[in-house]
Every structure is written in C-alpha cells, then in structure tokens.
Design a protein around this motif. Structure first.
Motif, short mmCIF file in Angstrom:
data_model
loop_
_atom_site.label_atom_id
_atom_site.label_comp_id
_atom_site.label_asym_id
_atom_site.label_seq_id
_atom_site.Cartn_x
_atom_site.Cartn_y
_atom_site.Cartn_z
N ARG A 124 0.83 -1.21 0.00
CA ARG A 124 0.00 0.00 0.00
C ARG A 124 0.87 1.26 0.00
NH1 ARG A 124 -4.64 0.20 4.38
NH2 ARG A 124 -5.37 1.87 2.98
N LEU A 125 1.94 1.24 0.77
CA LEU A 125 2.84 2.39 0.80
C LEU A 125 3.48 2.61 -0.56
CD1 LEU A 125 4.62 1.87 4.25
CD2 LEU A 125 3.04 3.71 3.64
N HIS A 126 3.88 1.53 -1.20
CA HIS A 126 4.50 1.63 -2.52
C HIS A 126 3.52 2.25 -3.51
CE1 HIS A 126 6.52 0.55 -6.24
NE2 HIS A 126 7.59 0.20 -5.55
N ALA A 127 2.26 1.85 -3.43
CA ALA A 127 1.24 2.38 -4.33
C ALA A 127 1.01 3.87 -4.09
CB ALA A 127 -0.06 1.61 -4.16
N VAL A 128 0.99 4.29 -2.82
CA VAL A 128 0.78 5.70 -2.48
C VAL A 128 1.95 6.55 -2.97
CG1 VAL A 128 0.66 7.35 -0.57
CG2 VAL A 128 -0.77 5.31 -0.54
N VAL A 129 3.17 6.09 -2.65
CA VAL A 129 4.36 6.83 -3.06
C VAL A 129 4.45 6.92 -4.59
CG1 VAL A 129 6.87 6.77 -3.08
CG2 VAL A 129 5.64 6.31 -0.96
N SER A 130 4.13 5.84 -5.26
CA SER A 130 4.19 5.83 -6.72
C SER A 130 3.18 6.78 -7.33
CB SER A 130 3.96 4.41 -7.25
OG SER A 130 4.97 3.53 -6.83
N ARG A 131 1.98 6.78 -6.78
CA ARG A 131 0.94 7.66 -7.34
C ARG A 131 1.28 9.13 -7.12
NH1 ARG A 131 -5.55 6.59 -7.28
NH2 ARG A 131 -6.19 8.61 -8.13
N LEU A 132 1.77 9.46 -5.92
CA LEU A 132 2.16 10.84 -5.65
C LEU A 132 3.30 11.27 -6.58
CD1 LEU A 132 2.06 10.95 -1.75
CD2 LEU A 132 0.73 12.40 -3.29
N THR A 133 4.28 10.38 -6.73
CA THR A 133 5.42 10.69 -7.59
C THR A 133 4.99 10.89 -9.03
OG1 THR A 133 6.90 9.42 -6.16
CG2 THR A 133 7.65 9.86 -8.41
N ASP A 134 4.19 9.98 -9.54
CA ASP A 134 3.73 10.08 -10.93
C ASP A 134 2.97 11.37 -11.17
OD1 ASP A 134 4.89 7.62 -11.33
OD2 ASP A 134 3.00 6.50 -11.33
N ARG A 135 2.16 11.76 -10.19
CA ARG A 135 1.37 12.97 -10.34
C ARG A 135 2.25 14.21 -10.45
NH1 ARG A 135 -2.51 15.61 -5.66
NH2 ARG A 135 -2.92 17.57 -6.74
N HIS A 136 3.25 14.31 -9.60
CA HIS A 136 4.05 15.53 -9.58
C HIS A 136 5.21 15.51 -10.57
CE1 HIS A 136 1.74 17.19 -6.32
NE2 HIS A 136 1.85 16.04 -5.66
N GLU A 137 5.55 14.33 -11.08
CA GLU A 137 6.58 14.24 -12.11
C GLU A 137 5.99 14.40 -13.52
OE1 GLU A 137 9.96 13.62 -12.30
OE2 GLU A 137 10.25 13.80 -10.13
N ALA A 138 4.68 14.25 -13.64
CA ALA A 138 4.02 14.24 -14.95
C ALA A 138 4.36 15.44 -15.83
CB ALA A 138 2.51 14.12 -14.77
N PRO A 139 4.47 16.66 -15.29
CA PRO A 139 4.77 17.80 -16.17
C PRO A 139 6.20 17.81 -16.72
CG PRO A 139 3.73 18.50 -14.10
CD PRO A 139 4.16 17.09 -13.92
N ARG A 140 7.08 17.02 -16.14
CA ARG A 140 8.48 17.04 -16.55
C ARG A 140 8.67 16.33 -17.90
NH1 ARG A 140 12.39 18.06 -13.01
NH2 ARG A 140 13.72 16.47 -13.95
N ALA A 141 9.64 16.79 -18.67
CA ALA A 141 9.91 16.19 -19.98
C ALA A 141 10.40 14.76 -19.83
CB ALA A 141 10.94 17.03 -20.73
N ASP A 142 11.14 14.50 -18.75
CA ASP A 142 11.68 13.16 -18.51
C ASP A 142 11.32 12.76 -17.08
OD1 ASP A 142 13.04 10.78 -18.70
OD2 ASP A 142 15.02 11.67 -18.33
N PRO A 143 10.07 12.34 -16.84
CA PRO A 143 9.59 12.06 -15.48
C PRO A 143 10.39 10.95 -14.79
CG PRO A 143 7.77 12.14 -17.04
CD PRO A 143 9.03 12.09 -17.85
N TRP A 144 10.68 11.20 -13.52
CA TRP A 144 11.30 10.18 -12.69
C TRP A 144 10.22 9.29 -12.12
CZ3 TRP A 144 11.04 8.68 -7.54
CH2 TRP A 144 12.08 7.86 -7.07
#
Length: 212
Positions: A124-144
């Motif tokens: 569950r923690l992995h899913a939360v961290v991944s979703r938060l990361t994907d959301r805030h990295e989305a605008p970047r040209a090369d998302p982490w």
C-alpha cells in the motif's frame, strides 16, 4: 473554519479542483498526549470514488510523532490553501465616497475532515508513493519514477514512512473573493489585483474573474 454564507463553496467539482491545485496540504490532529494539536505539511491525492466525499492518501515519516496521535484520535482535518491576497482599502470605490473601509484578505481554502487510517503495509505504501510521484513528475519532460530507484533501496525507504488514509465525511469550501462588497468595490479590487506585480495577487484576480 468561519464561513459566512456569502463565501461558502459547495460544488464538488470546484472543491476538488482547489484541493488538486493546492499540491501541499496541512494535516491537523489532536496530539497523542492530549496537548497542543499537531500539524504536518504533506502532499495528498484524492480518490473521489471512496466515501461520501472521497478519500485522501499520503504518508509521513515514521519518526514524526503525529501519526501516533492520528492512530489514537482516529480523525483529522486536511487543509488546502488556494490563492490568497491582501486587499487594500484603496481598491474600493467606496473609499472615495465615504472612507468607511478597512483592509482585508481574499483567499480560497478547503477543509476536509474525517476518520483517518494509518498503515505500514509495504504494498500500500509503494502504491501511495508511486501515485504521488507520478502525479508531480508528470509535467516534466523526462519524469522520474519510483521504479527508477533500486528495489532494495525503495523497500528500505518504505520502512521509514507511515501511510495515511483520510475518509472525508465533511468538506468545507470557502472562496472569500469580495462577494460581500458592491459591484463597484469588486471591480476596484479586481483591477488592483490584476495590475499587481505579485503573482499571488494576480492568481486571486483570476479566481475572482472565474466567479460562480
């Protein structure tokens, strides 16, 4: 939150947009020892399908004592701050008419209140961290992505955090944007904030233009 009728915002789609745009929220809850309430700044994301108003997910450091208070109290308030700006009396047309005006502050905010679940399950923690990361990295040209880091490293990092799930039972929205002033005064505030060099002021002007 004090919320006179003129400033109340109840439309779910508007409240969700304010929450999404805020990016960083503030979680406030009773202290585990019954003392001064505790607060933590953290990013959250909303799953609107879960609960009457949706469920907010995030995480805090395990070293942060607030999660123990959350577990004990079982409830919390998440605060999302929208655009805000100082309003000078000089913006009001009525200043020239009678001078009976004072400064104020225009702002947008949402408070989400409800029971909180804390969890340490790695998946569950992995899913939360991944979703938060994907959301805030989305605008970047090369998302982490979380998967860019070595799996053992990520697993170790997850042991240092605790997940939070706040099921929203009460949602309070406030858009204090000079609705209690005359049309002339509102126009003066809009013009004054629009002309400001401060981006925060101009953001409030944009919120005023959006109107109802």
């Amino acid at each position: 939150m004090y919320n006179p009728p003129a400033f109340r915002e109840d439309r779910p789609e508007v409240l969700r947009e304010i929450m999404r745009a805020a990016r960083l929220a503030l979680i406030v809850s009773a202290a585990a020892d019954g003392g001064v309430p505790e607060a933590t700044h953290l990013p959250l994301f909303l799953v609107p399908e879960e609960g009457p108003h949706g469920t907010l997910y995030g995480h805090v450091a395990k070293a942060n004592p607030q999660w123990k208070g959350l577990a004990a109290a079982g409830a919390a308030r998440a605060i999302f701050q929208g655009p805000e700006a100082y309003v000078s009396p000089s913006h009001y047309a009525s200043k020239q008419e009678h001078g009976r005006v004072v400064p104020t502050w225009n702002y947008v905010a949402v408070h989400a209140i409800g029971p909180v679940e804390v969890f340490e399950d790695a998946d569950r923690l992995h899913a939360v961290v991944s979703r938060l990361t994907d959301r805030h990295e989305a605008p970047r040209a090369d998302p982490w992505a979380v998967t860019d880091a070595p799996e053992p490293f990520v697993a170790g990092q997850l042991k240092g955090i605790v997940g939070l799930a706040l099921r929203i039972e009460t949602l309070i929205g406030k858009r204090k944007l000079s609705q209690n002033r005359s049309e002339a005064d509102q126009a003066g505030v809009l013009a004054g904030l629009s002309a400001s060099e401060d981006t925060a002021d101009r953001a409030v002007a944009e919120a005023m233009r959006a109107g109802s």
